[in-house]
Design a protein around this motif. Structure first.
Motif, PDB file in Angstrom:
ATOM      1  N   VAL A 155      -2.015  13.264  31.877  1.00 52.19           N
ATOM      2  CA  VAL A 155      -1.747  14.450  30.930  1.00 52.19           C
ATOM      3  C   VAL A 155      -0.910  14.015  29.813  1.00 52.19           C
ATOM      4  O   VAL A 155      -1.030  14.662  28.704  1.00 52.19           O
ATOM      5  CB  VAL A 155      -1.668  15.648  31.882  1.00 52.19           C
ATOM      6  CG1 VAL A 155      -2.628  15.867  32.803  1.00 52.19           C
ATOM      7  CG2 VAL A 155      -0.361  15.580  32.554  1.00 52.19           C
ATOM      8  N   LYS A 212       2.321  19.316  26.981  1.00 50.90           N
ATOM      9  CA  LYS A 212       1.402  18.972  28.250  1.00 50.90           C
ATOM     10  C   LYS A 212       1.130  20.489  28.808  1.00 50.90           C
ATOM     11  O   LYS A 212       0.010  20.557  29.518  1.00 50.90           O
ATOM     12  CB  LYS A 212       1.700  17.934  29.140  1.00 50.90           C
ATOM     13  CG  LYS A 212       2.950  18.254  29.882  1.00 50.90           C
ATOM     14  CD  LYS A 212       3.152  16.999  30.610  1.00 50.90           C
ATOM     15  CE  LYS A 212       4.366  17.180  31.754  1.00 50.90           C
ATOM     16  NZ  LYS A 212       4.448  16.067  32.383  1.00 50.90           N
ATOM     17  N   GLU A 213       2.139  21.494  28.565  1.00 50.44           N
ATOM     18  CA  GLU A 213       1.789  22.799  29.438  1.00 50.44           C
ATOM     19  C   GLU A 213       0.632  23.405  28.948  1.00 50.44           C
ATOM     20  O   GLU A 213      -0.012  24.305  29.658  1.00 50.44           O
ATOM     21  CB  GLU A 213       3.000  23.448  29.321  1.00 50.44           C
ATOM     22  CG  GLU A 213       4.427  22.903  30.003  1.00 50.44           C
ATOM     23  CD  GLU A 213       4.152  22.775  31.426  1.00 50.44           C
ATOM     24  OE1 GLU A 213       3.579  23.653  31.931  1.00 50.44           O
ATOM     25  OE2 GLU A 213       4.383  21.550  31.872  1.00 50.44           O
ATOM     26  N   TYR A 265      -2.507  22.933  30.988  1.00 47.23           N
ATOM     27  CA  TYR A 265      -2.549  23.663  32.306  1.00 47.23           C
ATOM     28  C   TYR A 265      -2.943  24.967  32.020  1.00 47.23           C
ATOM     29  O   TYR A 265      -3.644  25.910  32.578  1.00 47.23           O
ATOM     30  CB  TYR A 265      -1.020  23.620  32.991  1.00 47.23           C
ATOM     31  CG  TYR A 265      -0.648  22.213  33.406  1.00 47.23           C
ATOM     32  CD1 TYR A 265      -1.908  21.591  34.582  1.00 47.23           C
ATOM     33  CD2 TYR A 265       0.015  21.558  32.987  1.00 47.23           C
ATOM     34  CE1 TYR A 265      -1.449  20.180  34.616  1.00 47.23           C
ATOM     35  CE2 TYR A 265       0.413  20.151  33.139  1.00 47.23           C
ATOM     36  CZ  TYR A 265      -0.064  19.519  34.160  1.00 47.23           C
ATOM     37  OH  TYR A 265       0.132  18.249  34.594  1.00 47.23           O
ATOM     38  N   GLY A 277      -5.954  24.692  33.656  1.00 52.53           N
ATOM     39  CA  GLY A 277      -5.675  24.859  35.171  1.00 52.53           C
ATOM     40  C   GLY A 277      -4.927  23.498  35.779  1.00 52.53           C
ATOM     41  O   GLY A 277      -3.733  23.483  36.008  1.00 52.53           O
ATOM     42  N   ASN A 278      -5.634  22.635  35.716  1.00 46.66           N
ATOM     43  CA  ASN A 278      -5.076  21.273  36.317  1.00 46.66           C
ATOM     44  C   ASN A 278      -6.105  20.303  35.815  1.00 46.66           C
ATOM     45  O   ASN A 278      -6.961  20.178  34.878  1.00 46.66           O
ATOM     46  CB  ASN A 278      -5.208  21.169  37.972  1.00 46.66           C
ATOM     47  CG  ASN A 278      -6.490  21.407  38.086  1.00 46.66           C
ATOM     48  OD1 ASN A 278      -7.571  20.887  37.597  1.00 46.66           O
ATOM     49  ND2 ASN A 278      -6.762  22.124  39.525  1.00 46.66           N
ATOM     50  N   LYS A 279      -5.549  18.677  36.120  1.00 48.88           N
ATOM     51  CA  LYS A 279      -6.600  17.658  35.354  1.00 48.88           C
ATOM     52  C   LYS A 279      -7.766  17.566  35.949  1.00 48.88           C
ATOM     53  O   LYS A 279      -8.817  17.369  35.173  1.00 48.88           O
ATOM     54  CB  LYS A 279      -5.621  16.326  35.708  1.00 48.88           C
ATOM     55  CG  LYS A 279      -6.083  15.082  35.203  1.00 48.88           C
ATOM     56  CD  LYS A 279      -5.209  13.998  35.245  1.00 48.88           C
ATOM     57  CE  LYS A 279      -5.289  13.263  36.714  1.00 48.88           C
ATOM     58  NZ  LYS A 279      -4.750  12.152  36.563  1.00 48.88           N
ATOM     59  N   GLN A 288      -9.791  20.159  36.588  1.00 46.64           N
ATOM     60  CA  GLN A 288     -10.497  20.947  35.914  1.00 46.64           C
ATOM     61  C   GLN A 288     -10.807  20.712  34.449  1.00 46.64           C
ATOM     62  O   GLN A 288     -11.980  21.026  33.851  1.00 46.64           O
ATOM     63  CB  GLN A 288      -9.767  22.483  35.948  1.00 46.64           C
ATOM     64  CG  GLN A 288      -9.887  22.975  37.507  1.00 46.64           C
ATOM     65  CD  GLN A 288      -9.147  24.622  37.502  1.00 46.64           C
ATOM     66  OE1 GLN A 288      -7.956  24.362  37.240  1.00 46.64           O
ATOM     67  NE2 GLN A 288      -9.643  25.325  38.190  1.00 46.64           N
TER      68      GLN A 288
END
Length: 186
Positions: free
Chosen positions: A30, A41-42, A45, A49-51, A53
């Motif tokens: 990420v 990188k936030e 998310y 949501g996450n890597k 997704q």
């Protein structure tokens, strides 16, 4: 503000597509995606949501783009469809790489993604099938077309071994057309 969020989302998708095609889901970072997109990188998310997704969003976008851009979209002739599929994947190798990484590193799709893809492939098989062809045979023909049209790009080393060197793309395309014509005849 909304426009900026859409632009950020698109930059993230573009950067992630390159990263995932190169490194797969597990090898992608990420930090590299965020840096390539020029964002914190936030934001990954916040948008995805996450890597996992994010990977699904990248693959869904790549598949939707392929369905729209592939010259074979809308074709009903299996031979022409095979040639168009071969040409598309030669020009767009990231999609095959993403799908290979998915097969290697994911155990299952989300129910929504699985249903969307199943619908797509069912429609493709039905569109390419000769009148009166049953569903199983139509799916087998589509499967054969996809296998023939993508194998050389998916496994270039194996293709080189089979052909005794890198196959000539034009000659390979012609052979794929002949093979699909024979498959459809049977």
């Amino acid at each position: 503000m909304a426009r900026d969020a859409q632009e950020t989302r698109q930059r993230l998708l573009d950067a992630a597509r390159t990263e995932f095609a190169e490194h797969g889901l597990e090898g992608a970072r990420v930090d590299r995606i965020a840096k390539a997109a020029g964002v914190n990188k936030e934001r990954i998310y916040g948008h995805f949501g996450n890597k996992e997704q994010l990977f699904e969003a990248v693959l869904s976008a790549a598949l939707a783009e392929a369905a729209e851009l592939k010259p074979g979209a809308g074709l009903t002739d299996p031979v022409s469809y095979a040639a168009a599929t071969f040409d598309f994947h030669r020009s767009n190798p990231q999609l095959i790489r993403l799908m290979m990484w998915e097969s290697l590193q994911r155990q299952r799709l989300s129910p929504e993604a699985a249903a969307r893809r199943a619908r797509f492939y069912t429609e493709e098989a039905q569109r390419l099938a000769a009148p009166g062809t049953d569903s199983e045979d139509a799916r087998f023909v589509l499967y054969g077309i996809l296998a023939l049209a993508t194998w050389a790009q998916a496994l270039p080393v194996a293709s080189s071994m089979v052909f005794g060197g890198a196959p000539d793309p034009r000659g390979l395309r012609e052979r794929i057309e002949k093979a699909v014509a024979a498959l459809v005849e049977s």
